[in-house]
Motif scaffolding. Structure first.
Motif, PDB file in Angstrom:
ATOM      1  N   ASN A 124       0.838  -1.217  -0.108  1.00  0.00           N
ATOM      2  CA  ASN A 124       0.078  -0.092  -0.097  1.00  0.00           C
ATOM      3  C   ASN A 124       0.741   1.156  -0.032  1.00  0.00           C
ATOM      4  OD1 ASN A 124      -0.196   1.205   2.970  1.00  0.00           O
ATOM      5  ND2 ASN A 124       0.352  -0.848   3.036  1.00  0.00           N
ATOM      6  N   ALA A 125       0.237   2.524  -0.492  1.00  0.00           N
ATOM      7  CA  ALA A 125       0.949   3.847  -0.521  1.00  0.00           C
ATOM      8  C   ALA A 125       1.267   4.135   0.790  1.00  0.00           C
ATOM      9  CB  ALA A 125       0.666   4.484  -1.775  1.00  0.00           C
ATOM     10  N   GLY A 126       0.113   4.032   1.613  1.00  0.00           N
ATOM     11  CA  GLY A 126       0.170   4.479   2.839  1.00  0.00           C
ATOM     12  C   GLY A 126       1.561   4.301   3.659  1.00  0.00           C
ATOM     13  N   MET A 127       2.197   3.132   3.460  1.00  0.00           N
ATOM     14  CA  MET A 127       3.506   2.826   4.390  1.00  0.00           C
ATOM     15  C   MET A 127       4.624   3.460   3.766  1.00  0.00           C
ATOM     16  SD  MET A 127       4.127  -1.069   3.002  1.00  0.00           S
ATOM     17  CE  MET A 127       4.744  -1.481   1.336  1.00  0.00           C
ATOM     18  N   ILE A 128       4.511   3.837   2.283  1.00  0.00           N
ATOM     19  CA  ILE A 128       5.598   4.469   1.523  1.00  0.00           C
ATOM     20  C   ILE A 128       5.530   5.903   1.824  1.00  0.00           C
ATOM     21  CG2 ILE A 128       6.189   4.961  -0.794  1.00  0.00           C
ATOM     22  CD1 ILE A 128       6.807   2.125   0.066  1.00  0.00           C
ATOM     23  N   GLY A 129       4.372   6.502   1.992  1.00  0.00           N
ATOM     24  CA  GLY A 129       4.265   7.590   2.477  1.00  0.00           C
ATOM     25  C   GLY A 129       4.633   8.202   4.027  1.00  0.00           C
ATOM     26  N   ALA A 130       4.372   7.119   4.805  1.00  0.00           N
ATOM     27  CA  ALA A 130       4.722   7.362   6.073  1.00  0.00           C
ATOM     28  C   ALA A 130       6.208   7.426   6.244  1.00  0.00           C
ATOM     29  CB  ALA A 130       3.986   6.180   7.012  1.00  0.00           C
ATOM     30  N   LEU A 131       6.890   6.623   5.616  1.00  0.00           N
ATOM     31  CA  LEU A 131       8.172   6.612   5.671  1.00  0.00           C
ATOM     32  C   LEU A 131       8.958   7.850   5.146  1.00  0.00           C
ATOM     33  CD1 LEU A 131      11.014   5.449   6.198  1.00  0.00           C
ATOM     34  CD2 LEU A 131      10.875   4.144   4.073  1.00  0.00           C
ATOM     35  N   ALA A 132       8.360   8.422   3.879  1.00  0.00           N
ATOM     36  CA  ALA A 132       8.932   9.593   3.393  1.00  0.00           C
ATOM     37  C   ALA A 132       8.479  10.781   4.221  1.00  0.00           C
ATOM     38  CB  ALA A 132       8.031   9.533   2.024  1.00  0.00           C
ATOM     39  N   TRP A 133       7.369  10.705   5.009  1.00  0.00           N
ATOM     40  CA  TRP A 133       7.430  11.682   6.035  1.00  0.00           C
ATOM     41  C   TRP A 133       8.110  11.619   7.031  1.00  0.00           C
ATOM     42  CZ3 TRP A 133       6.387  11.692  10.989  1.00  0.00           C
ATOM     43  CH2 TRP A 133       5.943  13.041  11.600  1.00  0.00           C
ATOM     44  N   LEU A 134       8.540  10.424   7.424  1.00  0.00           N
ATOM     45  CA  LEU A 134       9.605  10.167   8.473  1.00  0.00           C
ATOM     46  C   LEU A 134      10.994  10.864   7.989  1.00  0.00           C
ATOM     47  CD1 LEU A 134       9.963   6.709  10.137  1.00  0.00           C
ATOM     48  CD2 LEU A 134       9.384   8.931  11.219  1.00  0.00           C
ATOM     49  N   LYS A 135      11.338  10.653   6.948  1.00  0.00           N
ATOM     50  CA  LYS A 135      12.583  11.355   6.121  1.00  0.00           C
ATOM     51  C   LYS A 135      12.406  12.869   6.109  1.00  0.00           C
ATOM     52  CE  LYS A 135      14.031   7.279   4.023  1.00  0.00           C
ATOM     53  NZ  LYS A 135      14.928   6.797   2.569  1.00  0.00           N
ATOM     54  N   LEU A 136      11.432  13.242   5.634  1.00  0.00           N
ATOM     55  CA  LEU A 136      10.942  14.614   5.470  1.00  0.00           C
ATOM     56  C   LEU A 136      11.228  15.332   7.162  1.00  0.00           C
ATOM     57  CD1 LEU A 136      10.156  16.525   3.215  1.00  0.00           C
ATOM     58  CD2 LEU A 136       7.937  16.304   3.793  1.00  0.00           C
ATOM     59  N   SER A 137      10.383  14.881   7.837  1.00  0.00           N
ATOM     60  CA  SER A 137      10.421  15.545   9.372  1.00  0.00           C
ATOM     61  C   SER A 137      11.986  15.358   9.967  1.00  0.00           C
ATOM     62  CB  SER A 137       9.327  14.784  10.227  1.00  0.00           C
ATOM     63  OG  SER A 137       9.678  13.284  10.388  1.00  0.00           O
ATOM     64  N   GLN A 138      12.822  14.661   9.206  1.00  0.00           N
ATOM     65  CA  GLN A 138      14.204  14.422  10.018  1.00  0.00           C
ATOM     66  C   GLN A 138      14.968  15.303   9.189  1.00  0.00           C
ATOM     67  OE1 GLN A 138      15.945  10.591  10.881  1.00  0.00           O
ATOM     68  NE2 GLN A 138      14.101  10.105  12.516  1.00  0.00           N
ATOM     69  N   GLY A 139      14.568  15.945   8.151  1.00  0.00           N
ATOM     70  CA  GLY A 139      15.223  17.105   7.445  1.00  0.00           C
ATOM     71  C   GLY A 139      15.751  16.270   6.377  1.00  0.00           C
ATOM     72  N   ALA A 140      15.587  15.353   5.823  1.00  0.00           N
ATOM     73  CA  ALA A 140      16.342  14.891   4.467  1.00  0.00           C
ATOM     74  C   ALA A 140      15.582  15.641   3.382  1.00  0.00           C
ATOM     75  CB  ALA A 140      15.708  13.262   4.212  1.00  0.00           C
ATOM     76  N   PRO A 141      16.528  15.868   2.420  1.00  0.00           N
ATOM     77  CA  PRO A 141      16.532  16.716   1.347  1.00  0.00           C
ATOM     78  C   PRO A 141      15.648  16.572   0.251  1.00  0.00           C
ATOM     79  CG  PRO A 141      18.552  16.017   1.432  1.00  0.00           C
ATOM     80  CD  PRO A 141      18.014  15.264   2.686  1.00  0.00           C
ATOM     81  N   GLY A 142      15.420  15.088   0.147  1.00  0.00           N
ATOM     82  CA  GLY A 142      14.776  14.476  -1.079  1.00  0.00           C
ATOM     83  C   GLY A 142      15.766  14.103  -2.179  1.00  0.00           C
ATOM     84  N   ASP A 143      15.108  13.360  -3.066  1.00  0.00           N
ATOM     85  CA  ASP A 143      16.187  12.639  -3.983  1.00  0.00           C
ATOM     86  C   ASP A 143      16.284  13.311  -5.489  1.00  0.00           C
ATOM     87  OD1 ASP A 143      17.054  10.493  -2.049  1.00  0.00           O
ATOM     88  OD2 ASP A 143      14.722   9.533  -2.523  1.00  0.00           O
ATOM     89  N   SER A 144      17.169  12.921  -6.442  1.00  0.00           N
ATOM     90  CA  SER A 144      17.186  13.483  -7.427  1.00  0.00           C
ATOM     91  C   SER A 144      16.116  13.129  -8.269  1.00  0.00           C
ATOM     92  CB  SER A 144      18.547  13.123  -8.223  1.00  0.00           C
ATOM     93  OG  SER A 144      18.365  13.169  -9.631  1.00  0.00           O
ATOM     94  N   LEU A 145      15.515  13.836  -9.334  1.00  0.00           N
ATOM     95  CA  LEU A 145      14.413  13.556 -10.102  1.00  0.00           C
ATOM     96  C   LEU A 145      14.640  12.525 -11.447  1.00  0.00           C
ATOM     97  CD1 LEU A 145      12.484  17.183 -10.329  1.00  0.00           C
ATOM     98  CD2 LEU A 145      11.892  15.080  -9.022  1.00  0.00           C
TER      99      LEU A 145
END
Ligand code: KG4
Ligand code: ZN
Length: 349
Positions: free
Chosen positions: A315-336
């Motif tokens: 499910n995408a919910g778990m993918i988004g939850a992990l992305a949010w964890l990364k975002l909230s820890q200040g991760a800058p995001g990945d290359s397009l």
């Protein structure tokens, strides 16, 4: 912070909206019935279905969460592991949206998504209650990630810091359920069907091997168990013909798989002096696995967290939850320009 997540690694097309760790919507379109007639996932068909279904689930996820694309702060998608063509659909759609909206993009590891889904719990303060990832009271954990494609035992030292202790040398636990179910003439996917039939069976009726259970180390191997079921059915063709015989076989095969999974997780917890175990992935929906893990952890005063309901499967919910964890820890995001990684492995010890 709101983000849209997409998942298309295998035979589920899914989109979810996450706001501050809360899963506001999580739409899953399953292709199981399409692939069932072939006895397994047909990659080319899966890719075409993702292409058709992705816009539909994305629109629905946005609508259910009363969110417009302009309100999104980030976009995430599964980067791997998975079927190459299937991954490409969700990944490139997410990167395109991130480019158009000029927002950060996160390429997420599918198994890390499953792994951290064990920390998604119902937020009862929200009205109505919604699932929310919560790692506030984190303690080091031995995590079982058990699905159709992988069987992993992971040591999670702190949120987002983890390494693999062991994995399967051949078939995954879910694959073992599915392949032995096929030998018994049961439909795909066999795991849930076996779980249901096993409820009326005797788990000790037949003695199938527990591969590597009493060997040191944390790797798994399930192909020998599958072969032993094949020989058993060749030598005892009548047993699976009766309702009770079939149930006893399901219960005994399931028992062998579950004993190995629970045994290895407990061994790792003891050896590494870890007081929490988690389970996630499609196979974590198995009722005997859940009961056996609960009992084993209760006996040893080990805390247990398990993924729940539809969050066990893809499910995408778990993918988004992990992305949010990364975002909230200040991760800058990945290359397009990130490409799919169909064989992406998690870091090992
Ligand atoms: O995580 P998942 O949805 O997809 C992958 O990433 O592979 O896992 C699917 C696997 C299938 O092998 C399916 O048979 C198994 O999970 N499964 C179960 C149960 N529900 C799903 N296996 C045993 N008991 C279940 N109740
Ligand atoms: Zn999965």
């Amino acid at each position: 912070m709101k983000l849209l997540a997409l998942e298309s690694s295998c035979d589920e097309t899914s989109a979810a909206i996450i706001e501050d760790g809360r899963i506001l919507s999580n739409v899953v379109s399953s292709q199981i019935h399409l692939h069932a007639q072939y006895g397994g996932v047909v990659p080319e068909l899966a890719t075409r279905e993702h292409l058709k279904n992705l816009p539909v689930v994305t629109r629905q996820a946005l609508e259910e969460a009363h969110t417009s694309p302009r309100q999104l702060d980030a976009i995430a998608a599964t980067r791997g592991p998975g079927l190459p063509g299937a991954l490409l659909i969700g990944l490139k759609a997410a990167q395109t949206m991130a480019f158009v909206l000029q927002k950060p993009f996160f390429g997420i590891h599918h198994h890390e998504g499953h792994l951290y889904s064990a920390w998604i719990e119902q937020d009862l303060d929200a009205a109505p209650p919604v699932p929310r990832i919560n790692m506030e009271n984190f303690e080091p954990t031995i995590a079982l990630v058990v699905s159709g494609g992988h069987t992993l035992l992971v040591h999670v030292e702190s949120p987002l810091k983890h390494y693999v202790l062991g994995s399967t040398l051949d078939d995954a636990a879910g694959e073992c359920f599915d392949k032995t179910a096929k030998l018994l003439g049961l439909p795909y996917p066999g795991g849930p069907v076996m779980d249901r039939l096993a409820k009326g069976g005797n788990p000790d009726a037949f003695d199938f091997p527990r591969p590597l259970l009493n060997k040191p180390g944390y790797d798994f191997s399930f192909s020998g168990l599958k072969t032993s079921v094949r020989y058993f059915l060749r030598d005892h063709p009548d047993i699976a013909e009766t309702d009770q015989g079939l149930r006893d076989l399901c219960a005994s095969i399931q028992n062998a798989i579950v004993e190995v999974l629970v045994g290895k997780a407990i061994q790792a917890a003891k050896k590494l002096k870890v007081h929490c175990i988690s389970a996630a992935g499609g196979v974590s929906a198995n009722s005997r696995l859940r009961d056996s893990l609960s009992l084993a952890c209760q006996r040893r005063k080990i805390k247990l967290r398990m993924a729940t309901g539809t969050l066990c499967a893809d499910n995408a919910g778990m993918i988004g939850a992990l992305a949010w964890l990364k975002l909230s820890q200040g991760a800058p995001g990945d290359s397009l320009d990130l490409e799919p990684k169909p064989n992406w492995e998690l870091p090992s010890a």
